[in-house]
Design an enzyme around this catalytic site. Structure first.
Site: not given
Length: 621
Positions: A332, A361
């Site tokens: 993330d 990400e």
């Protein structure tokens, strides 16, 4: 009476010593490539204790920090066989505490485990919203937020057992890989269901299940030749994490020293300007505002420049890979981390598992900027930087997909040209097959909300399942689920119908689906199961043609197997007739093609007729 007094004195004597309450990681493995292990030892005023192993395990360093409740003990595990060893803590010459510390036997070929690749299809699940397999864990005594399914931003009760119970559904659909949003404990009092504010990095949230349940999920998936990917968060922890509540060092997190920050526990929100990570003109203030700013008030920003923090995260990631048998990680907010720190974290994990895969990400809107973050990027090499990150998410393709199917007419830069232009920049990426392609995820508008017609879903799915890269679907899209971001995240994270026993409808079953849901599901299943066996789609090269009349034609071909697939996407509201001579470079000597959507055979010597808002996927023969 005298014996009682002696006993009381002994108890007082013993309890006057500091006590170790926690050791992380709680166990490790023999035979790891990196033989150095750093134990985080925690307890009230333990800094004067001296650790000692009863066996001949060398302690390389005992590091004390400003908080006397911590010791960081670095050991060499090179010659340690599997089994339990005794770890003693001494005060002077006296042993005041004993622990059995275990080194487990690694699974065969653990180090050479194969990660996900472009032959896979991801299915993104938000566990709290997918299926409630065990209602008994909806609420637990040691977690703050209780289940309230009427609250779109609350806990709904989905769990690991719910995923396990529906693995056959996903396997039948054609899914090979599951990525779940984080399932480690998130003990925030509100908005804890998403799991991104984690309060214990070695513990599955009890409302999802146990560590053993998570391992069982991986085992059950492996029985079906499926892969499990953990959503890992390096950039921030939750404010309720036990370490955040009693920091080892002030610089464990980024604490801002402004008047406003001092009133909010050191909080200053990130400026979210990830470009400052490589912008040669960026001010240091702005760069720090991105890297060191907090993602949100409940998510303290971690300082990866602190070697103790970085080591903790590396070991924790390896612990979960080894313990659960993971097949990959999705990281993330990858590009918000300290870029040198996250590169070291990535490299150390990949060094332990050279055939593993990690996707980051990198939510940016320019191909060169995204390519900067992929391993061995020539763009990043300009600044002598290498992230070591194998895979990034193709957000520019997602951006194009969010507009293109509403553009019924094509101009110089609209319609299918948007998609075409995305792939013209593939030369920027060092590994185009290792990009994640998607129509939506848990942070975006639902595709079926943007486009409410099945024909658009068919076009979008045909695209992401046939272009280069690793496709990712979002739970429920295969039955037409919708959700509008502007109404709040809860709306794009609705419950899957049938995941709760009280649901009026069960879309996990064929008989439980509406006629419209069946159309979505059947189309998805057909394409996914076809894709499993096509090497041209998995690893082939791409040849594409400039779209005309809002029709995009491209070929995927594998020179080794000889397989060629021709894809035709008609985004126009008109039927189209294509002159096949234009595509001779891709068709070559093939005479016929089978459309895997309609199961019809197509003569490649004639003009190709394609209906409005339709796709064709032709296996050339």
């Amino acid at each position: 009476m005298k014996k009682l007094q002696i006993l009381i004195l002994l108890l007082i004597f013993n309890f006057s010593y500091a006590q170790v309450d926690k050791i992380e990681p709680e166990f490790w493995w023999s035979g790891m490539k990196n033989t150095e292990l750093q134990l985080l030892v925690y307890g009230k005023n333990i800094s004067d204790l001296v650790p000692e192993f009863s066996s001949n395990i060398p302690i390389k360093e005992v590091k004390k920090v400003e908080n006397p409740n911590y010791l960081f003990v670095t050991i060499d595990t090179k010659s340690v066989p599997p089994g339990k060893v005794q770890l003693n803590f001494k005060k002077g010459k006296k042993i005041v505490q004993k622990f059995d510390y275990e080194f487990k036997q690694r699974n065969p070929n653990s180090a050479q485990r194969k990660g996900f690749d472009s032959s896979d299809v991801f299915y993104l699940i938000m566990p709290d919203r997918f299926a409630n397999g065990n209602p008994n864990n909806d609420n637990t005594p040691d977690t703050a937020e209780k289940a309230d399914r009427s609250n779109p931003n609350g806990r709904h009760g989905g769990d690991i057992e719910g995923i396990i119970q529906n693995l056959d559904y996903l396997n039948d659909l054609g899914i090979t890989t599951i990525w779940t949003t984080p399932m480690l404990e998130d003990n925030e009092p509100v908005f804890s269901y998403h799991g991104y504010a984690q309060s214990d990095y070695y513990k599955i949230d009890p409302r999802f299940g146990t560590n053993e349940d998570y391992k069982r999920l991986a085992d059950e998936m492996h029985k079906r030749d499926m892969k499990l990917v953990m959503d890992y968060v390096t950039n921030h922890w939750g404010s309720k994490h036990w370490i955040i509540q009693d920091l080892p060092t002030r610089d464990w997190i980024h604490i801002w020293d402004t008047e406003e920050a001092r009133q909010q526990n050191g909080f200053q929100r990130s400026n979210y300007r990830m470009t400052t990570q490589f912008d040669v003109n960026a001010s240091q203030t702005d760069a720090e505002g991105c890297m060191d700013g907090w993602f949100d008030t409940t998510m303290p920003d971690m300082n990866q420049k602190n070697p103790l923090v970085l080591n903790y995260m590396v070991q924790n990631a390896i612990w979960w890979i080894e313990y659960a048998g993971l097949d990959g990680l999705r990281v993330d907010t990858y590009s918000y981390n300290d870029k040198e720190g996250i590169a070291e974290w990535t490299q150390r994990v990949m060094d332990e598992y050279p055939n593993f895969n990690i996707v980051g990400e990198v939510w940016m809107h320019d191909q060169a900027q995204m390519a900067y973050w992929q391993k061995d990027s020539k763009i990043a090499a300009i600044q002598n930087y290498n992230s070591h990150l194998p895979s990034v998410m193709d957000f520019t393709l997602h951006d194009a997909i969010g507009m293109v199917f509403h553009e019924k007419e094509q101009s110089w830069d609209s319609g299918m040209i948007r998609v075409y232009e995305n792939f013209t920049n593939d030369f920027l990426y060092p590994d185009i097959n290792n990009l994640m392609v998607f129509m939506e995820n848990h942070d975006t508008n639902r595709f079926n909300q943007i486009y409410d017609k099945l024909e658009d879903y068919k076009l979008g799915l045909s695209l992401i399942l046939t272009v280069r890269g690793i496709p990712q679907l979002y739970y429920g899209s295969e039955i037409g689920m919708k959700g509008e971001k502007s109404k709040g995240d809860g709306d794009i994270r609705r419950d899957f119908p049938g995941g709760w026993k009280s649901d009026a409808q069960n879309a996990f079953t064929e008989t439980g689906r509406t006629a419209e849901q069946k159309e979505y599901f059947d189309f998805t299943k057909k394409l996914l199961n076809w894709r499993k066996g096509n090497s041209a789609i998995h690893h082939g090269k791409t040849l594409h043609f400039v779209p005309q009349d809002n029709v995009y034609v491209y070929f995927r071909y594998d020179e080794n197997s000889g397989e060629t697939v021709m894809v035709v996407l008609n985004n126009s509201e008109k039927d189209q007739s294509l002159e096949m001579k234009r595509f001779k470079e891709g068709i070559k000597n093939f005479k016929k093609g089978k459309d895997i959507i309609s199961d019809k055979e197509i003569d490649l010597n004639n003009r190709l007729e394609i209906k409005a808002k339709a796709s064709m996927i032709l296996e050339l023969k």
